[in-house]
Scaffold this active site. Sequence first.
Site: not given
Length: 145
Positions: A109, A107
């Site tokens: 951010h 992922h």
Amino acid sequence: MSLHGDYDSQNIFAKIIRGEAPCYKVYEDDDVLAFLDVFPQSFGHTLVIPKRAAARNLLEVDADSLTKVITVVQMLTKVLVAELQPAGVQVAQFNGAPAGQTVFHLHMHIVPRFEGEALAVHAGGKAEPEALAALQARIVARLAA
Ligand code: AMP
């Protein structure tokens, strides 16, 4: 579990992708999902993940998925800047627990930064559901504009 190991299909982001866990979704296409971080480090903290890649980190993800993720990161960063008017934006990605990774599905951010405001603790306090829902609505509306 850290930098090397097997992908755990029961991790929280895999559950979110499968619809088995909720999220404050702000964007989705066939390959990429973006949603609000529920323990935000700043107002507008957003996560962007690949949907098709069972990759724990940057070392494991295929180039096609990574390209699709970073393209959405750029698009959403522009949307967040337009909507929230931060003074800066951090884009970050962690690999392995010693580097700060706590969820082992790749992922990125997006963390808007506001003048004079320090970052909250990473994966620290949970945001209020009403605040997250209101922010989600603002971002979705800006995306549709
Ligand atoms: P990292 O530490 O880089 O692995 O980032 C994982 C991020 O996921 C942290 O910033 C957490 O606050 C966030 N997080 C954990 N669980 C959830 C969840 N259910 N929904 C949204 N964000 C989450």
